[in-house]
Design an enzyme around this catalytic site. Structure first.
Site, PDB file in Angstrom:
ATOM      1  CG  ASP A 157       6.900   0.349  26.670  1.00 13.68           C
ATOM      2  OD1 ASP A 157       6.539   1.458  26.225  1.00 13.68           O
ATOM      3  OD2 ASP A 157       8.071   0.134  27.033  1.00 13.68           O
TER       4      ASP A 157
HETATM    5  C1  BGC Z   1       9.436   3.179  26.441  1.00 16.85           C
HETATM    6  C2  BGC Z   1       8.745   3.480  27.751  1.00 16.85           C
HETATM    7  C3  BGC Z   1       8.062   4.817  27.686  1.00 16.85           C
HETATM    8  C4  BGC Z   1       7.125   4.843  26.509  1.00 16.85           C
HETATM    9  C5  BGC Z   1       6.343   6.131  26.385  1.00 16.85           C
HETATM   10  C6  BGC Z   1       8.533   3.401  25.255  1.00 16.85           C
HETATM   11  O1  BGC Z   1       9.247   3.335  24.072  1.00 16.85           O
HETATM   12  O2  BGC Z   1       9.909   1.850  26.468  1.00 16.85           O
HETATM   13  O3  BGC Z   1       9.673   3.445  28.797  1.00 16.85           O
HETATM   14  O4  BGC Z   1       7.396   5.067  28.876  1.00 16.85           O
HETATM   15  O5  BGC Z   1       7.878   4.635  25.327  1.00 16.85           O
HETATM   16  O6  BGC Z   1       7.129   7.187  26.045  1.00 16.85           O
END
Ligand code: BGC
Length: 763
Positions: free
Chosen positions: A282
């Site tokens: 993530d």
């Molecule tokens: C979130 C994810 C997301 C990613 C990309 C992160 O802050 O936890 O769920 O897919 O950002 O946008």
């Protein structure tokens, strides 16, 4: 024909690179093709493939293209149109080995046409509708050149303080697992390599929904039994359905961050579950290993992550910076890097990108003249799915449906809220294209509309909260206050109410209140709006609350104050029309709660399928020394599986085909469902099972099956469920998944609380 020729050209272009040293590696043979390609890659090119970057509006495109052409980037996210992505793919085709890029995005509940938020989709209990929403999302995203989504999000959430409860499918392992599989199949369609499919990457692996205190990004401490039994199955279901990717959670698990967790990523995911796809960290999670306090610096963080099997690093530069040095120093092995590269290339292969890097980007001359054109939207599908996701919580004296001839006062800060209607993670949805409740009701009422509108209250009267909600969008704040004093707003709404026959108040949360990083200590509707509700109630006019929110709220007062309550969550682009359909009775509501509504925040957790206890509270027999809070009524405000209809349903004649079941046998559980009301309608018949005595404590009940059934007014139908040994299996103390002989209670109900019960014995 023309298209075919073009495709052929891409195949040969892409294959050329890998055939450069004349080794035969037909593109049809995935493993050989990738092995051959890897043989030609330099270390830098390999590490470049592990880099996933976010494209922001402020980023210098020229520089990004240069980096891509140099083989330093494997994929991007957040660039979401064909003309944005084409030049990047062109740059990849100029790179030495012409390895295609992939383009990712958070397509969570729709792409351009926004469907209801996931918690609302789950409220439909309608697998066809959910599939349909995911398929359309995939088609729209693929048509905009996207190859992969960071979805579905299948984190079980039993703590509504957590803002990301809105993004998941609720509290129940069985329901969330079913939906997980459906969403993966919907996104991937006939295969992740199809032009109208996108690859699914299930998230957030694992247990993100169990963060301590509902505080986002927090720690998770959980027994292996609870993990295996309750929290892990939805991820497993997504993987079994063929999800090509996994996004790794930001939280730690029993002291080890998921991003550095070799047990989670290697032993469980790859070895035990046999996952063969792409694992993506993530946002910034590898760097955060330093903050977690398990890595002393970036070098150690990169080492931990690559060793744990994190293939791609999202938005941090540590792999690029540190892996070469780590390899040189012998702290990691070439195979650590190669394994990750292989997964990235395999995912690109599975997305169909080696055969045709422009599979979803298409040709410039075919680009839509207007990306936002109405003709690219799927409004009627979105309206249909949204109607199915609304949950009727109260309806005293048949306040709903409303008569179109009535004089209606529409009040509340969410009545004209196009941004909120879409919910958080609204992908490429545009507020200007979303239908507000005001729009929907006005349209439904037509030329003779007697709708009187007054705002009545701001979302919140708390300046600090308002600033927090707007902190990411200072240029164009999402939550805009009406600057008039609160009392002036209320007075105006009360006047409107007094002039009307009935009041509809659109109240709840702004979408940002149920989002990433939006944990709450308080589940009430904000005070500014509660003041409004109180004043409306005092007018004596029938009061309908249309709730918009992304988590269960504590509605103790509102349950008493309102004559009707419709839970609409955030219902998407067509929300206003869908809600109007239900308010005016053009659609009979059929949604059921996928998550328990507590009476107060102090009761959390309130999930229905808790373990049996030695001193359970018995309703009607309060007394001391039973498990309860003495200062409030025990039990939830609205139970899991609950939701009303404009018609009435009854269940009778529950029967089991036998009082015993053999390990290889089948049992039929049946019940007669009757529509005893005056309207046609749908309801959800739910099957729960309780394992009465086991080698370890079992839950008081667990959802094991359900069926959404449409009955005409007065119609009766016998509903059958088949029970086999598989439905009775659980993880025992040795984490072995097996059923144990003994007594089982079977319960059938229209929610998790009011049930008919029969028992049988597993032999
Ligand atoms: C979130 C994810 C997301 C990613 C990309 C992160 O802050 O936890 O769920 O897919 O950002 O946008």
């Amino acid at each position: 024909m023309k298209k075919l020729c073009l495709l052929g050209l891409f195949v040969s272009l892409a294959s050329q690179s890998v055939l450069a040293d004349n080794l035969p590696a037909p593109i049809e043979n995935k493993d050989a093709f990738i092995s051959n390609l890897m043989k030609q890659m330099t270390l830098d090119e390999k590490i470049g493939q592990l880099r996933l970057i976010s494209i922001g509006p402020e980023m210098p495109r020229e520089m990004i293209r240069k980096e891509i052409a140099a083989g330093n980037i494997g994929g991007t996210f957040n660039s979401i149109t064909r003309d944005e992505n084409r030049p990047m793919q062109d740059a990849a085709m100029r790179s030495r080995l012409k390895i295609p890029m992939f383009f990712a995005y958070d397509v969570i509940h729709g792409h351009r046409t926004i469907f209801p938020i996931p918690l609302a989709l789950a409220s439909s209990w309608d697998m066809d509708a959910i599939y349909h929403s995911g398929r359309i999302a995939a088609k729209e995203a693929a048509a905009d050149s996207l190859d992969i989504t960071f979805a579905p999000m299948v984190d079980i959430s039993r703590d509504p303080r957590w803002g990301r409860t809105s993004e998941g499918f609720g509290e129940d392992t069985y329901l969330v697992s079913r939906i997980a599989g459906v969403m993966v199949k919907a996104f991937q369609g006939n295969g992740a390599n199809a032009a109208d499919s996108i690859m699914a990457s299930v998230k957030h692996f694992a247990l993100y929904g169990a963060v301590e205190g509902g505080r986002d990004y927090n720690t998770v401490d959980m027994s292996p039994l609870k993990m295996y039994q309750d929290y892990l199955p939805p991820y497993r279901a997504a993987i079994d359905a063929g999800a090509g990717g996994v996004m790794v959670a930001l939280n730690s698990i029993n002291g080890v961050p998921a991003t550095a967790n070799t047990w989670l990523m290697n032993d469980l995911l790859r070895k035990e579950w046999g996952f063969k796809g792409l694992a993506v960290s993530d946002h910034g999670a590898i760097f955060e290993l330093i903050k977690h306090g398990v890595a002393k610096d970036g070098r150690e963080a990169a080492k931990l992550a690559i060793k744990a099997g994190i293939d791609m690093s999202m938005n941090d530069s540590l792999y690029g910076k540190e892996l070469p040095g780590l390899l040189k120093a012998g702290e990691i092995e070439q195979s650590d890097i190669d394994n990750a590269v292989r997964e990235v290339l395999a995912a690109k292969y599975d997305m169909g990108l080696f055969k045709d890097p422009y599979l979803r980007i298409g040709k410039a001359e075919d680009d839509p003249a207007d990306t936002y054109a109405e003709s690219r939207m799927h409004r009627s599908d979105a309206r249909d799915v949204a109607r199915r996701s609304l949950v009727l919580l109260e309806n005293r004296n048949q306040t709903l449906p409303l008569k179109k001839t009535a004089k209606i006062a529409l009040v509340g800060p969410l009545a004209k809220a196009p941004i909120d209607m879409m919910g958080s993670w609204a992908a490429a949805g545009r507020p200007a294209q979303s239908v507000t409740l005001f729009d929907g009701m006005t349209r439904a009422l037509g030329a003779d509309s007697k709708l009187i509108y007054a705002r009545g209250a701001n979302i919140t009267g708390d300046k600090k909260v308002l600033d927090y909600l707007n902190f990411l969008n200072f240029d164009a704040p999402e939550v805009v206050d009406d600057p008039r004093p609160a009392q002036v707003l209320i007075d105006e709404a009360v006047k409107a109410a007094k002039d009307a026959d009935v009041v509809v108040a659109a109240v709840g949360e702004s979408r940002g209140m149920s989002h990433e990083s939006s944990s709450r200590t308080d589940l009430n509707i904000p005070a500014s709006q509660r003041e409004l509700i109180k004043a409306l109630k005092a007018t004596g006019k029938p009061l309908v609350l249309v709730l918009m929110n992304g988590r269960p709220l504590a509605l103790l007062d509102e349950k008493q104050q309102a004559d009707a309550i419709l839970e609409t969550w955030f219902s998407g682009t067509e929300g206003g029309n869908a809600i109007a359909d239900v308010l005016f009775g053009d659609y009979n509501p059929s949604g059921k709660l996928p998550i328990t509504f507590p009476r107060s925040v102090g009761q959390i957790p309130t999930y229905y399928n808790h373990l049996s206890i030695g001193r359970p509270f018995t309703p009607g027999k309060p007394g001391n020394y039973t498990s309860q809070y003495f200062d409030d009524t025990t039990g939830p405000l609205y139970p899991f599986g609950y939701g009303l209809s404009y018609t009435e349903f009854s269940l009778s004649d529950m029967a089991l085909s036998s009082t015993t079941l053999n390990k290889t046998g089948k049992l039929d559980a049946s019940v007669t469902l009757e529509n005893t009301g005056k309207r046609d309608g749908e309801t959800v018949v739910q099957l729960y099972i309780q394992d009465v005595t086991g080698s370890i404590i079992r839950p008081v009940k667990e959802l094991k099956n359900f069926r959404k059934v449409m009955l005409k007014a007065g119609e009766k139908k016998v509903i059958h469920f088949t029970i086999t040994e598989d439905d009775l299996k659980f993880f025992n103390a040795q984490l072995k998944y097996a059923a144990e002989p003994g007594k089982f209670n079977v319960q059938i109900g229209l929610d998790s609380q009011e049930v008919k019960q029969q028992s049988f014995e597993l032999l």
